[in-house]
Design an enzyme around this catalytic site. Sequence first.
Site, mmCIF file in Angstrom:
data_model
loop_
_atom_site.group_PDB
_atom_site.id
_atom_site.type_symbol
_atom_site.label_atom_id
_atom_site.label_comp_id
_atom_site.label_asym_id
_atom_site.label_seq_id
_atom_site.Cartn_x
_atom_site.Cartn_y
_atom_site.Cartn_z
ATOM 1 N N ALA A 2 9.784 11.292 17.160
ATOM 2 C CA ALA A 2 11.001 10.719 17.769
ATOM 3 C C ALA A 2 11.535 9.559 16.933
ATOM 4 C CB ALA A 2 10.699 10.248 19.192
ATOM 5 N N TYR B 238 5.913 9.505 17.019
ATOM 6 C CA TYR B 238 6.211 9.341 15.588
ATOM 7 C C TYR B 238 7.423 10.193 15.217
ATOM 8 C CZ TYR B 238 5.423 9.354 10.496
ATOM 9 O OH TYR B 238 5.567 9.226 9.131
ATOM 10 N N GLN C 33 0.842 -1.206 0.000
ATOM 11 C CA GLN C 33 0.000 0.000 0.000
ATOM 12 C C GLN C 33 0.876 1.254 0.000
ATOM 13 O OE1 GLN C 33 -3.454 -0.056 2.875
ATOM 14 N NE2 GLN C 33 -2.332 1.645 3.757
ATOM 15 N N GLN D 186 2.106 14.469 16.944
ATOM 16 C CA GLN D 186 2.742 13.150 16.828
ATOM 17 C C GLN D 186 4.115 13.106 17.496
ATOM 18 O OE1 GLN D 186 3.139 13.536 12.271
ATOM 19 N NE2 GLN D 186 1.962 11.670 12.523
ATOM 20 N N GLY E 131 5.179 2.256 -0.289
ATOM 21 C CA GLY E 131 5.806 0.956 -0.565
ATOM 22 C C GLY E 131 5.291 0.362 -1.860
ATOM 23 N N ALA F 106 4.079 1.934 -4.400
ATOM 24 C CA ALA F 106 4.579 2.716 -5.540
ATOM 25 C C ALA F 106 6.008 2.321 -5.894
ATOM 26 C CB ALA F 106 4.489 4.215 -5.240
ATOM 27 N N SER G 284 11.002 10.788 7.594
ATOM 28 C CA SER G 284 9.896 11.699 7.283
ATOM 29 C C SER G 284 10.387 13.129 7.465
ATOM 30 C CB SER G 284 8.737 11.441 8.262
ATOM 31 O OG SER G 284 7.780 12.465 8.201
ATOM 32 N N ASP H 145 -0.024 11.368 -0.185
ATOM 33 C CA ASP H 145 -1.409 10.924 -0.287
ATOM 34 C C ASP H 145 -1.491 9.389 -0.183
ATOM 35 O OD1 ASP H 145 -4.083 10.734 -0.745
ATOM 36 O OD2 ASP H 145 -3.952 11.165 -2.897
ATOM 37 N N THR H 146 -1.585 8.899 1.050
ATOM 38 C CA THR H 146 -1.706 7.454 1.293
ATOM 39 C C THR H 146 -2.727 7.260 2.426
ATOM 40 O OG1 THR H 146 -0.139 7.250 3.126
ATOM 41 C CG2 THR H 146 0.811 7.227 0.895
HETATM 42 P P1 NAD Z 1 0.449 3.300 4.540
HETATM 43 O O1 NAD Z 1 -0.250 3.146 5.841
HETATM 44 O O2 NAD Z 1 -0.309 3.756 3.360
HETATM 45 O O3 NAD Z 1 1.172 1.925 4.146
HETATM 46 C C1 NAD Z 1 1.980 1.251 5.072
HETATM 47 C C2 NAD Z 1 2.014 -0.225 4.747
HETATM 48 O O4 NAD Z 1 2.800 -0.841 5.757
HETATM 49 C C3 NAD Z 1 0.633 -0.895 4.796
HETATM 50 O O5 NAD Z 1 0.465 -1.744 3.681
HETATM 51 C C4 NAD Z 1 0.664 -1.675 6.100
HETATM 52 O O6 NAD Z 1 -0.111 -2.871 6.051
HETATM 53 C C5 NAD Z 1 2.140 -1.985 6.250
HETATM 54 N N1 NAD Z 1 2.519 -2.214 7.639
HETATM 55 C C6 NAD Z 1 2.174 -1.506 8.739
HETATM 56 N N2 NAD Z 1 2.678 -2.050 9.837
HETATM 57 C C7 NAD Z 1 3.372 -3.145 9.447
HETATM 58 C C8 NAD Z 1 4.106 -4.143 10.135
HETATM 59 N N3 NAD Z 1 4.213 -4.136 11.473
HETATM 60 N N4 NAD Z 1 4.686 -5.125 9.407
HETATM 61 C C9 NAD Z 1 4.563 -5.161 8.058
HETATM 62 N N5 NAD Z 1 3.877 -4.247 7.355
HETATM 63 C C10 NAD Z 1 3.280 -3.254 8.044
HETATM 64 O O7 NAD Z 1 1.685 4.262 4.841
HETATM 65 P P2 NAD Z 1 2.602 5.154 3.863
HETATM 66 O O8 NAD Z 1 2.104 6.536 3.937
HETATM 67 O O9 NAD Z 1 2.815 4.504 2.569
HETATM 68 O O10 NAD Z 1 3.943 5.126 4.732
HETATM 69 C C11 NAD Z 1 5.099 4.396 4.378
HETATM 70 C C12 NAD Z 1 6.272 4.993 5.141
HETATM 71 O O11 NAD Z 1 6.424 6.358 4.783
HETATM 72 C C13 NAD Z 1 6.090 4.980 6.658
HETATM 73 O O12 NAD Z 1 7.331 4.688 7.273
HETATM 74 C C14 NAD Z 1 5.671 6.399 6.967
HETATM 75 O O13 NAD Z 1 5.985 6.789 8.288
HETATM 76 C C15 NAD Z 1 6.472 7.160 5.937
HETATM 77 N N6 NAD Z 1 5.972 8.498 5.628
HETATM 78 C C16 NAD Z 1 4.688 8.689 5.222
HETATM 79 C C17 NAD Z 1 4.242 9.980 4.952
HETATM 80 C C18 NAD Z 1 2.827 10.280 4.530
HETATM 81 O O14 NAD Z 1 2.421 11.443 4.592
HETATM 82 N N7 NAD Z 1 2.047 9.305 4.083
HETATM 83 C C19 NAD Z 1 5.121 11.065 5.089
HETATM 84 C C20 NAD Z 1 6.430 10.822 5.488
HETATM 85 C C21 NAD Z 1 6.846 9.539 5.763
#
Ligand code: NAD
Length: 263
Positions: free
Chosen positions: A155, A153, A17, A150, A20, A22, A140, A189-190
């Site tokens: 930290a 988060y 999702q 957060q 990841g 992408a 992030s 956008d996720t």
């Molecule tokens: P998301 O929630 O859309 O996707 C995360 C995926 O990780 C999901 O498929 C979920 O099932 C999986 N996951 C969650 N916990 C898990 C675990 N314990 N074991 C295995 N898989 C697990 O999130 P995203 O927005 O794609 O985030 C991905 C990364 O990017 C994260 O580390 C997030 O902190 C970081 N990030 C996101 C944003 C944002 O705005 N979306 C911004 C900066 C950083």
Amino acid sequence: GSMSLNGKVALVTGGAQGIGRAVVQSLLQSSAKVAMVDLNKDLGEECKAQLDAEFGEGNCTFIECDVANGDALRDTFQNTVDQFGHLDIVINNAGITNEKDWEKTIQVNLTSVIKGTYLALEHMSKENGKQGGTIINVSSMAAFMHSPHQPVYTATKHGVIGFTRAMADAAIQGDYGVRIHALCPAFVDTPLLQSVEDEDNMGKFVKFKDDFKRSMSKFGVLQPSLIAEGMMRLITDTSLHGAVMKITCSKGIHFHTYEPMSA
Ligand code: NAD
């Protein structure tokens, strides 16, 4: 210089999702083999079926795994090498935003990234007689800005950068042949962005959600494909090592620079 990913093997955590998903897509487009690792079995299997249809069977495998379970994560790395023969690229991407169960947040966002890095080195470092590779740890922009919304988060994302930079130095000084980077996206956008409005995830900090939403509208929201593009650059540009890449709406893909250390 840059390198082709044909014949390379990648492991992406949280691959079913969002960001990841992408990058799994981009890696397959570049002819890499990919192990998509995720907690969510239904989504992972659905995703694999779509990717098999698009890229042909045998290029992508789904491995159900909770990255917070160290033994399961170890087996997942081994399983990937058993299926594809070796390992070249590891993206420690799985992350959650949960201030209520904040210890879980530390486990998934920081401890699992550390374990994922160590396991990646077991399979890729020249120290262990392996062929080298690339590791990307997902941090992030929360590591550079902070929000009352957060604290834990934030930290963990600071922690990922500190750990990654120190490991990048270890990789250079220890001649591991592994390039190690941190990636810091702004808002993307996720589905993760929805969880921050939910009391179940945010606990008492949910009352600061308007602050968070204000900064979202101020800074804008990126598409996951741009984050995947940044990751592909970190993987293919062999001149980069120990990079801290930032991706924002105003500046696009760019790098954080640090002052040299002085006494
Ligand atoms: P998301 O929630 O859309 O996707 C995360 C995926 O990780 C999901 O498929 C979920 O099932 C999986 N996951 C969650 N916990 C898990 C675990 N314990 N074991 C295995 N898989 C697990 O999130 P995203 O927005 O794609 O985030 C991905 C990364 O990017 C994260 O580390 C997030 O902190 C970081 N990030 C996101 C944003 C944002 O705005 N979306 C911004 C900066 C950083």
